[in-house]
Design an enzyme around this catalytic site. Structure first.
Site, PDB file in Angstrom:
ATOM      1  N   GLU A 137      -5.108   1.954  -4.087  1.00  0.00           N
ATOM      2  CA  GLU A 137      -3.639   2.029  -4.134  1.00  0.00           C
ATOM      3  C   GLU A 137      -3.033   0.850  -3.388  1.00  0.00           C
ATOM      4  O   GLU A 137      -1.942   0.942  -2.841  1.00  0.00           O
ATOM      5  CB  GLU A 137      -3.123   3.375  -3.593  1.00  0.00           C
ATOM      6  CG  GLU A 137      -4.035   4.099  -2.645  1.00  0.00           C
ATOM      7  CD  GLU A 137      -3.969   3.546  -1.229  1.00  0.00           C
ATOM      8  OE1 GLU A 137      -4.830   2.682  -0.918  1.00  0.00           O
ATOM      9  OE2 GLU A 137      -3.084   3.957  -0.465  1.00  0.00           O
TER      10      GLU A 137
ATOM     11  N   ASP B  29       0.853  -1.197   0.000  1.00  0.00           N
ATOM     12  CA  ASP B  29       0.000   0.000   0.000  1.00  0.00           C
ATOM     13  C   ASP B  29       0.887   1.245   0.000  1.00  0.00           C
ATOM     14  O   ASP B  29       1.797   1.380   0.824  1.00  0.00           O
ATOM     15  CB  ASP B  29      -0.902  -0.031   1.248  1.00  0.00           C
ATOM     16  CG  ASP B  29      -1.906   1.102   1.240  1.00  0.00           C
ATOM     17  OD1 ASP B  29      -3.094   0.830   1.047  1.00  0.00           O
ATOM     18  OD2 ASP B  29      -1.487   2.266   1.455  1.00  0.00           O
ATOM     19  N   ILE B  30       0.615   2.127  -0.940  1.00  0.00           N
ATOM     20  CA  ILE B  30       1.410   3.360  -1.050  1.00  0.00           C
ATOM     21  C   ILE B  30       1.109   4.258   0.160  1.00  0.00           C
ATOM     22  O   ILE B  30      -0.053   4.392   0.565  1.00  0.00           O
ATOM     23  CB  ILE B  30       1.093   4.075  -2.382  1.00  0.00           C
ATOM     24  CG1 ILE B  30       1.462   3.146  -3.546  1.00  0.00           C
ATOM     25  CG2 ILE B  30       1.835   5.400  -2.479  1.00  0.00           C
ATOM     26  CD1 ILE B  30       1.103   3.665  -4.913  1.00  0.00           C
TER      27      ILE B  30
ATOM     28  N   ASP C 100      -2.445   8.814 -10.635  1.00  0.00           N
ATOM     29  CA  ASP C 100      -2.571   7.669 -11.552  1.00  0.00           C
ATOM     30  C   ASP C 100      -1.207   7.243 -12.092  1.00  0.00           C
ATOM     31  O   ASP C 100      -0.906   6.053 -12.195  1.00  0.00           O
ATOM     32  CB  ASP C 100      -3.493   8.019 -12.726  1.00  0.00           C
ATOM     33  CG  ASP C 100      -4.969   7.971 -12.335  1.00  0.00           C
ATOM     34  OD1 ASP C 100      -5.252   7.636 -11.169  1.00  0.00           O
ATOM     35  OD2 ASP C 100      -5.816   8.267 -13.196  1.00  0.00           O
TER      36      ASP C 100
ATOM     37  N   ASN D 273      -2.213  12.683  -4.297  1.00  0.00           N
ATOM     38  CA  ASN D 273      -3.361  13.119  -5.106  1.00  0.00           C
ATOM     39  C   ASN D 273      -3.681  14.594  -4.853  1.00  0.00           C
ATOM     40  O   ASN D 273      -3.914  15.360  -5.785  1.00  0.00           O
ATOM     41  CB  ASN D 273      -4.600  12.292  -4.752  1.00  0.00           C
ATOM     42  CG  ASN D 273      -4.761  11.075  -5.649  1.00  0.00           C
ATOM     43  OD1 ASN D 273      -4.252  11.045  -6.754  1.00  0.00           O
ATOM     44  ND2 ASN D 273      -5.484  10.085  -5.164  1.00  0.00           N
TER      45      ASN D 273
END
Ligand code: GH3
Ligand code: MG
Length: 331
Positions: free
Chosen positions: A220, A176-177, A193, A184
């Site tokens: 994500e 997971d980022i 993206d 964002n």
């Protein structure tokens, strides 16, 4: 287009080969049904032109055998027969021939019939290509090109079953980022993206391409599946991806962005999953480890080896199994 011609009479075989070639077809010739069948097992022939009466294996038996084989595509079979009784022709068509021609063969008619067969083969091929394309689309995540969740939930149970049968270990990594919402917010959704695409590319580059695979699990979040990989190897794989992500900034159209990611590793014991382990429990376990990585400060890997403590020490197991190595807050 290559035709396989099965004809036992050498003169007819030579004459037919000559005029089929003149009509633009490649021709491989066999002296009987058995020889033709043997050739069919070695490569795919889209067209079969076969005599009916031949030694060893006749044309009808050959058609029947071809219909029972797994081929790369459809085989259009044309049967040549010396007899033109209705029963005879029906038997040939029922055995799997697509068309028939009564001997002596009228060359222009044979070519016209083969050209009609070619139209059917072309149609079958374009349907097969379209089907394949649809299948690929239905299991691929459109943004990142990784597998999607549908594929994951279809394929992971198979991996689990295979590892169980052969007593191989299986590991999954939940990735997971970190603070992706901030990326964002600061760089815009389009840059977000791009980060997702590059994250997937770095993860894919880091794993063994012939056995490991990546699926986008959610926004994500990615799940990496590592068949035949024990706990220690899986932690190493997660650390390798983590290193690749943090080592260099992600270049986006909105500017360079430093990215880190957190990882949760869930592995079966070295002898594979026990009989009660389900895919959902394994994913949940990886997710819990990921949560611990986040809690411990992000940009790290936590892992858990399922079921080992219970097997080795007979301890009580939590829902997804107990752990002897419930540690590895690396990072
Ligand atoms: P944490 O470190 O705890 O994981 O924080 P986070 O901000 O990464 O996690 P959170 O789950 O709060 O936010 C995930 C964000 O990912 C929210 C959502 O808008 C965004 N997201 C989900 N799917 C996509 C996508 O396809 N493209 C983009 N650009 N953003 C997405
Ligand atoms: Mg996140």
């Amino acid at each position: 287009m290559t035709i396989l011609l099965a004809e036992d009479d050498p003169v007819t075989r030579m004459l037919m080969t000559r005029f089929l070639k003149k009509a633009g077809y490649e021709v491989d010739a066999a002296a009987n049904g058995a020889e033709a069948l043997d050739r069919m097992t070695k490569r795919y022939y889209p067209m079969l032109v076969t005599d009916w009466e031949m030694p060893e294996m006749d044309g009808v038996a050959l058609c029947r055998a071809v219909r029972n084989m797994q081929m790369d595509g459809y085989v259009y079979a044309l049967l040549l027969t010396a007899r033109d009784s209705k029963e005879h022709i029906i038997a040939g068509l029922e055995a799997g021939a697509d068309d028939y021609l009564v001997k002596p063969v009228h060359e222009p008619e044979l070519i016209a019939r083969l050209n009609a067969g070619r139209r059917i083969l072309n149609l079958e091929q374009s349907l097969r290509i379209a089907n394949h394309r649809n299948r690929v689309l239905s299991i691929t995540d459109a943004l990142t090109g990784t597998y999607n969740r549908r594929y994951l939930m279809e394929q992971l149970p198979r991996e689990l079953e295979r590892c169980r049968r052969y007593a191989y270990p299986l590991s999954v990594l939940m990735c997971d980022i970190d603070h992706f919402k901030l990326i964002n917010d600061r760089r815009g959704h389009a840059a977000g993206d791009e980060v997702l695409q590059q994250f997937a590319a770095r993860a894919q580059k880091s794993i063994r391409s012939n056995s490991d695979w990546v699926a986008r699990y959610g926004g994500e979040e990615f799940l990496v599946v590592l068949p035949e990989t024990p706990y220690e190897g899986a932690v190493r794989a997660a650390e390798k991806i983590r290193g690749l992500v943090s080592a260099a900034v992600f270049a986006t159209r909105a500017g360079d962005t430093a990215v880190t990611a957190s990882f949760g590793v869930a592995s079966t014991g070295p002898c594979g999953p026990d009989i009660s382990l389900k895919v959902e429990a394994m994913i949940r376990c990886a997710d819990e480890c990921l949560y611990r990585s986040k809690q411990a400060g992000r940009d790290r890997t936590c892992g858990h080896e399922i079921g080992v403590a219970r097997e080795r020490a007979g301890q009580d197991a939590p829902a997804h199994g107990a752990s002897v190595r419930d540690l590895a807050a690396l990072g």
